[in-house]
Every structure is written in structure tokens, then in C-alpha cells.
Design an enzyme around this catalytic site. Structure first.
Site, PDB file in Angstrom:
ATOM      1  CB  SER A 242      40.959  36.229  50.201  1.00  0.00           C
ATOM      2  OG  SER A 242      41.960  35.797  49.335  1.00  0.00           O
ATOM      3  CG  ASP A 468      38.420  37.464  42.853  1.00  0.00           C
ATOM      4  OD1 ASP A 468      39.671  37.422  42.834  1.00  0.00           O
ATOM      5  OD2 ASP A 468      37.765  37.557  43.896  1.00  0.00           O
ATOM      6  CG  HIS A 498      40.724  39.212  45.919  1.00  0.00           C
ATOM      7  ND1 HIS A 498      40.071  38.030  45.635  1.00  0.00           N
ATOM      8  CD2 HIS A 498      41.456  38.964  47.038  1.00  0.00           C
ATOM      9  CE1 HIS A 498      40.395  37.122  46.533  1.00  0.00           C
ATOM     10  NE2 HIS A 498      41.231  37.671  47.403  1.00  0.00           N
TER      11      HIS A 498
END
Length: 529
Positions: A242, A468, A498
Site C-alpha cells: 500500500s 483492489d 487490498h
């Protein structure tokens, strides 16, 4: 994995990126019902003394409140203990001989033979604002294979957890802040939102003004290179998730010759400004909601929250509209507001594993009970079952606002609202209004978007997930391209949630493991799932 976001109430909806790992740790604790403490700046030090410092590794303490609280990490499967230490780093990297701060580190030593050890594998789980010192032990089992040849290392980035943490509000003030209306409908509500944003940001400056100018991603990247040297590694081996992909990309740009084997998972689009990123998230979360609803209605036993995808989403929209007028009981004395419910729904879309909680939470909410959605919302915001908040919310705002140059006005948001609403009737307005979060920030933002070009770097494996919600799939391609020819190597995972590696998909894990453990780079454009 996530971090992570977290829908921000008032003017701070979801941060641009978030680690699911951070929020998953909190969610597990809530649904079930390391290093020295060094919050400020320290003595001055020369750069030479910093690069030659010896870390004092000791048994890890329980996480402190800023890290999210909880118990000290349990022993590893082979009985070995986690080790924690504090690394000194310059507060201001333009003056490395000046005041220093402590960067909290955690380590699990390699489990395999010493002769096969490659070095340290440094993790950043995202946020920005997530504590790596708490996230790594919580998910260490997912990286057991990598630990056979690496010391697993993570850290609290500057501004986070035990590393000179940014603080903006008390727990009680955050309880109020996260309940307030994040989608104003008229001039009076817009004025209140702007004033709340100013008050929150002023609190950050009052409590943490000394640190705010020095929490940019470029500062954290320089900390990582110092960490590499202090750990004794000639190259940085890195696993970024991320926001950790943005941090890794900035590191590769600054130190291309120092990049070893690196993996980016749940990839931030480095070409977008904050407005474009927020719009991308609106589309991403809408896609995830569509997928959740389709999955629910396809079950042989039937879907308890709707008969068709449109029916599921229409009932959710009606719930949120009703909550704006009349919140329902949740976790006393708090009630479930529209903002908290939207927060909780968003949290559950970070992983397919959370979909069952969303179904349960919606069922209960339709019956007037907001507890499950509130628990999900609390996990997003870093609130534990005792009412204490980690500093993830404050750190997230501080790092994003220090990084991002644009400062948006109410007029800017009103201009783009139709586009955001079209992208997601459920999430668009929340994400659009989040754009004003940095408008009154005390520190100017650095740039429109990060520079991640890294000519001369070793190959970096860039893993994108087509489903995602937080870092939409297109960002992986753009990151691979921006890193440069011969550097970015894209791997696609056709999945949900994610990130990709922690989906436990065997194809993704085998390709990532082959690269990190043996240096075998998959063919660019490979697809799993």
C-alpha cells in the site's frame, strides 16, 4: 493485507493508502471483544556517529498506546523471541548533525542456516501511519517462508507509534470528531466541516509542531537507507504494501544503487495528484461493493441483505440516508452515524475475509443495532475496545499533508462532486470532501505526486490486484512504467481485496518467494488467478 485506510470523518475521509494489516489487527481484537519509548527529539549527533551506531536489541515490550496497545508479541514458532531496538536518525535530514529522533524497530532473526541467510527484509505495511512494530508480529506467519533466508524487520516510520509520534487530539475529542457529518449538504454544514478541519489541524500544530515539517516520505526513505547501513546490509531488500509502495518507490528514486530485491504489493499510483487519487479510490471502492453484492446474491443459501446486486446497494444507500437523519444505538454511549457506518462498510471491503462481517453488520443495522458496523469503523480509525486511539489518524494526515502540494477549497470540491458521485453514489461524496483536509495545514506540501523514477535500480516486482479498492489496479502498471525500463516488473493478480500476497494465492506467493529468495524475476506481464 491492507493499511489501510480508514474513512476519515469530517474533513479526513480515507487516506490515499492504508495498510489492511494494521486495521485487521484492530478488527480481530475488537470483534473478539517495541523499542525504547522515544517520542521526542534527542541530543545532537554527527552523521558518522549515526551510521556507525550499534543497535541494542532487547525483548520487545507491549505496544504503547500510539502503536495501538495490546500485548507483547508472542514467541515465534521455533521458540525464538522478537527483538526490538531504537535507531537514532536526524530530525532534519538537511542538517544531519542536528537533533535526532528515535526510530522504533522490530526484528525476527532468520530461521534457516546462517550460510543461507541473505540479509534483512524490511517491511512497510502502509498507511501512511501504520505501526510496523505491531503489524509484523501479527502477520509473521504469512512470511515464514521468507524468514528462512531473511531477518524480518519492520519499524514505526517517523511520526508514527514510538517514532516521534504526531498527536492531534485526545481520545474523547477523536470520538466526537469521527462521528461528525463528513458530507455537508448546505452552506452551514460546509462551514462546520471547514471549521472542524481547522481545529483538528491546529491541534496537530499545537501538540506536534516540532515534528510536522520532517515527516515527509523522503525523510522516511532516508531513514530506511540509514537503517540499511546500521543493519549491516549492502543492499536494501524490501517488501512494501500500500503506502509502503510509495515509500519504496521514493527510496528507489533517491538510492537506486542501493536497491536489492524489492516487492511492491497493493500499489499506489505515483502519477496521480490527490484529487485523481481520491477519484480512483471512489471507483475502486464502488467496484469492491459491486463485487461484494454480487457474491452475496450468488450464494445458494440466498443473500440476507438483498435479492439482487442493485437491491443490496439500494438498501445500503437507504440505511445511510436514514442514519444521517437519525443514528441508531451502537456501542454506548456512541451511536452509529452515517459517517461511522460508511467508515465501517469501507473497512470491510479491504478484504474478502471481511465480507461476512459486513453482511452481519448490515443485517443488524437494518434491525436497529449498529454494533458490528461501529466495530468495523473503530478498526478503521485505530480505536481499541477500551476507547484508546493509536496515532494512525494523526500520522496519516501529517504525512499526507507534508507530501502533497495541492490545497483544495470548498469551491474545488463542489466543482468535482458530480464526477465523484457518478463514480460512486455511496463513497464519492465522502472522498471528495476529504480533499479539504490539508487546506489549513501548517506545513507546505512537497509535490503534486512522488518521483519514483529509478534508473540503475535492480528489478522491482510490482504486484497489482484487479479487485483492489484502495489502490486500484491501474496504479501497478503506472508504477512499473514510472520506475523505468528494466526496473518495474509487473505481476497481475485477478482477485479481491487490498494487496495480493496475503490473499495466500499460491501463484502470487510462489512468484514473490522465488524472487525474494532466489532472485528469479517472473516474466513481465505474468498473471495469477
Amino acid at each position: 493485507m491492507a493499511s489501510p485506510p480508514r474513512l476519515r470523518a469530517a474533513a479526513h475521509p480515507w487516506p490515499r493508502t492504508t495498510a489492511l494489516t494494521t486495521t485487521a489487527v484492530l478488527l480481530a481484537a475488537l470483534l473478539a471483544g517495541c523499542g525504547d519509548d522515544d517520542a521526542g527529539t534527542g541530543a545532537t549527533a554527527s552523521y558518522a556517529s549515526l551510521t556507525s551506531q550499534t543497535l541494542d536489541w532487547t525483548a520487545c515490550p507491549a505496544p504503547d498506546e500510539a502503536e495501538g496497545g495490546g500485548s507483547a508479541p508472542s514467541a515465534l514458532p521455533n521458540g525464538a523471541g522478537w527483538e526490538c531496538a531504537t535507531m537514532r536518525a536526524p530530525l532534519d535530514w538537511s542538517r544531519p548533525q542536528g537533533s535526532t529522533i528515535g526510530i522504533a524497530l522490530i526484528r525476527a532473526r532468520a530461521s534457516g542456516p546462517a550460510s543461507e541467510r541473505i540479509g534483512s527484509l524490511v517491511f512497510n505495511f502502509g498507511g501512511p501511519g501504520g505501526s510496523g512494530v505491531t503489524a509484523l508480529p501479527a502477520f509473521a506467519q504469512d512470511y515464514a517462508t521468507l524468514r528462512t533466508r531473511y531477518d524480518l524487520v519492520s519499524f514505526d516510520p517517523r511520526g508514527v507509534g514510538r517514532s516521534a509520534p504526531v498527536t492531534c487530539r485526545t481520545d474523547a475529542q477523536l470520538d466526537t470528531y469521527f462521528q461528525q457529518d463528513a458530507t455537508p449538504d448546505n452552506a452551514a454544514e460546509r462551514a462546520r466541516l471547514v471549521q472542524r478541519t481547522k481545529n483538528f489541524n491546529a491541534g496537530c500544530e499545537n501538540k506536534s509542531g516540532e515534528v510536522l515539517p520532517y515527516v515527509r516520505t523522503t525523510d522516511a526513505a532516508r531513514d530506511i537507507d540509514l537503517m540499511r547501513r546500521v543493519l549491516g546490509d549492502a543492499k536494501l531488500h524490501y517488501f512494501g504494501i500500500s503506502y509502503g509502495t510509495q515509500l519504496g518507490g521514493v527510496y528507489a528514486h533517491l538510492f537506486p544503487a542501493h536497491v536489492g530485491r524489492a516487492v511492491f504489493d497493493g500499489v499506489v499510483d505515483p502519477t496521480e495528484n490527490p484529487e485523481q487519487s481520491a477519484l480512483g479510490q471512489a471507483k475502486g471502492f464502488q467496484l469492491a461493493l459491486d463485487n461484494f453484492a454480487e457474491d452475496c446474491v450468488s450464494k445458494p443459501e440466498g443473500c440476507p441483505i438483498g435479492d439482487t446486486r442493485q437491491d443490496v446497494e439500494s438498501r445500503i444507500a437507504k440505511l445511510l440516508a436514514d442514519l444521517e437523519k437519525k443514528p441508531i444505538p451502537a456501542i454506548a454511549p456512541r451511536v452509529l452515524t452515517q459517517t461511522a457506518a460508511t467508515n465501517g462498510i469501507a473497512q470491510s471491503l479491504y478484504s474478502k475475509d471481511f465480507w461476512e462481517y459486513l453482511t452481519e453488520g448490515l443485517e443488524q443495522a437494518y434491525d436497529g443495532d449498529g454494533k458490528v458496523l461501529m466495530v468495523l469503523s473503530d478498526a478503521m480509525n485505530g480505536r481499541d475496545e477500551n476507547g484508546h486511539y493509536s496515532n494512525i489518524a494523526s500520522a496519516n494526515v501529517a504525512i499526507n499533508c507534508a507530501d502533497e502540494k495541492p490545497r483544495y477549497t470548498v469551491a474545488d470540491v463542489r466543482r468535482v462532486l458530480p464526477e465523484f458521485h457518478a463514480a460512486s453514489p455511496l463513497f464519492g461524496d465522502f472522498l471528495a470532501w476529504g480533499m479539504v483536509g490539508c487546506t489549513d495545514w501548517a506545513v507546505p506540501g512537497a509535490t503534486d505526486h512522488p518521483d519514483v523514477s529509478a534508473p540503475g535500480s535492480a528489478p522491482i516486482l510490482v504486484v497489482g490486484n484487479t479487485g483492489d479498492p484502495a489502490t486500484p489496479y491501474e496504479g501497478a502498471r503506472r508504477m512499473a512504467e514510472a520506475l523505468g525500463k528494466g526496473v518495474g516488473v509487473q505481476l497481475t493478480f485477478k482477485g479481491q481485496g487490498h494487496g495480493a500476497y496475503d490473499s495466500k494465492d499460491p501463484c502470487v506467493q510462489s512468484k514473490v518467494n522465488a524472487y525474494l529468495l532466489h532472485g528469479t524475476t517472473p516474466k513481465a506481464g505474468s498473471v495469477c488467478g
